[in-house]
Scaffold this motif. Structure first.
Motif, PDB file in Angstrom:
ATOM      1  N   ASP A  75      -4.878   3.112  -8.990  1.00 58.48           N
ATOM      2  CA  ASP A  75      -3.706   2.237  -8.866  1.00 58.48           C
ATOM      3  C   ASP A  75      -3.718   1.142  -9.928  1.00 58.48           C
ATOM      4  N   SER A  87       4.601   4.176   8.679  1.00 56.25           N
ATOM      5  CA  SER A  87       4.689   2.758   8.339  1.00 56.25           C
ATOM      6  C   SER A  87       3.971   1.902   9.379  1.00 56.25           C
ATOM      7  N   SER A  91      -1.087  -0.825   4.359  1.00 57.22           N
ATOM      8  CA  SER A  91       0.102  -1.346   3.689  1.00 57.22           C
ATOM      9  C   SER A  91      -0.060  -2.831   3.450  1.00 57.22           C
ATOM     10  N   SER A 144       2.697  -5.543  -2.899  1.00 59.20           N
ATOM     11  CA  SER A 144       2.742  -4.694  -4.091  1.00 59.20           C
ATOM     12  C   SER A 144       1.805  -5.231  -5.177  1.00 59.20           C
ATOM     13  N   SER A 160       4.427  -2.394   0.848  1.00 57.72           N
ATOM     14  CA  SER A 160       4.938  -1.374  -0.075  1.00 57.72           C
ATOM     15  C   SER A 160       4.624   0.068   0.311  1.00 57.72           C
ATOM     16  N   PHE A 161       3.781   0.277   1.330  1.00 62.94           N
ATOM     17  CA  PHE A 161       3.362   1.636   1.696  1.00 62.94           C
ATOM     18  C   PHE A 161       4.022   2.045   3.001  1.00 62.94           C
ATOM     19  N   GLY A 183       5.998   4.712   0.057  1.00 66.90           N
ATOM     20  CA  GLY A 183       7.098   4.526  -0.870  1.00 66.90           C
ATOM     21  C   GLY A 183       8.336   5.292  -0.426  1.00 66.90           C
ATOM     22  N   ARG A 220       9.802   1.779 -10.217  1.00 60.21           N
ATOM     23  CA  ARG A 220       9.073   0.933  -9.270  1.00 60.21           C
ATOM     24  C   ARG A 220       7.626   0.726  -9.705  1.00 60.21           C
ATOM     25  N   HIS A 266       5.707  -1.147  -6.422  1.00 60.24           N
ATOM     26  CA  HIS A 266       4.928  -0.172  -5.654  1.00 60.24           C
ATOM     27  C   HIS A 266       3.641   0.175  -6.394  1.00 60.24           C
ATOM     28  N   TRP A 267       2.605   0.462  -5.615  1.00 60.41           N
ATOM     29  CA  TRP A 267       1.385   1.036  -6.153  1.00 60.41           C
ATOM     30  C   TRP A 267       1.636   2.524  -6.423  1.00 60.41           C
ATOM     31  N   ASP A 285       1.503   4.455  -3.230  1.00 61.30           N
ATOM     32  CA  ASP A 285       2.674   4.406  -2.351  1.00 61.30           C
ATOM     33  C   ASP A 285       3.500   5.671  -2.506  1.00 61.30           C
TER      34      ASP A 285
END
Length: 263
Positions: A44, A119, A128, A131, A158-159, A161, A197, A203-204, A207
């Protein structure tokens, strides 16, 4: 009466279904375990510093990716995705258009509860979080360097995605229906649309590669390996057909191939 062409599997493939579910579970487990989490996070960080770091090099390059992260481009991207589902010659035949469009809506509905479950699990287990643009330095933030462009560059959770999961389902769905130069181009386009993103740091990489892929695999398993999605799509299509016919009577709109599958 024109019979629509099926766009989902019409038979059970239990081994394929189980394999896809296991693959999704193993992918998530690799991210949830301490050792796997560190390996993913190392990747990441490398992806973030490579992509986001490139924005410091050129103002034109940074502006391009800033605009790619705006709601206007998101809306244009969604319309472009729909073009592949409502016009023939882009991988689908006329008789597949209405079942494919309806089927994609169905897959989005099927994915929604799975997305909520994943989520909730991610939040409860700490998978999560903020970001990379909020955690790593140096970070190029559109909101700081290009405040005049309303670009998304961060997320508090962010997780998984969502953007990536929708694109991955769209890619997998089109390639399942038909593998052709057009659908391969669509796959390339879908991968490209995941990049904004990542460049912006909202986002990673995980994600999309873990969260988005897990959702896509579990959703597409119902389309690829069981007749369930096909049964549901027939029912949904039957309910929407009167609406499609009504819309097809409107001037100009009725000339679209989507509303004239038999021509």
């Amino acid at each position: 009466m024109i019979t629509p062409e099926p766009v989902f599997s019409n038979r059970w493939r239990p081994l394929t279904f189980i394999a896809l579910q296991l693959l999704a579970a193993l992918l998530l487990l690799s991210f949830a375990s301490d050792t796997g989490r560190e390996l993913w996070r190392s990747l990441d960080r490398s992806v973030f510093f490579t992509l986001n770091g490139s924005l410091f090099q050129s103002d034109l390059w940074a502006r391009f990716w800033a605009w790619m992260n705006t709601r206007e481009v998101d809306a244009a991207s969604a319309l472009l995705m729909l073009v592949f589902l409502v016009f023939p010659g882009l991988g689908l035949t006329r008789r597949q258009l209405q079942p494919a469009f309806t089927g994609f809506l169905l897959l989005m509905l099927l994915m929604l509860p799975m997305r909520e479950l994943l989520s909730d699990y991610a939040r409860s287990t700490g998978l999560s979080g903020p970001s990379p643009s909020l955690q790593l330095q140096p970070a190029y933030r559109f909101s700081e360097h290009l405040p005049q462009i309303p670009a998304k560059d961060s997320a508090t959770t962010s997780f998984p995605g969502d953007h990536a999961s929708v694109l991955l389902v769209w890619i997998g769905f089109l390639l399942f229906i038909r593998r052709s130069p057009a659908t391969l181009c669509a796959a390339g386009l879908g991968i490209f649309l995941m990049l904004p993103r990542l460049f912006g740091g909202a986002h990673w990489f995980t994600d999309a590669a873990v969260g988005g892929m897990c959702l896509a695999l579990t959703t597409l398993a119902w389309a690829w390996a069981t007749p369930v999605a096909g049964w549901l799509n027939q029912w949904l299509l039957k309910g929407l057909t009167p609406l499609y016919r009504l819309a097809g009577r409107l001037p100009l709109l009725g000339r679209l191939p989507f509303f004239n599958p038999g021509q």
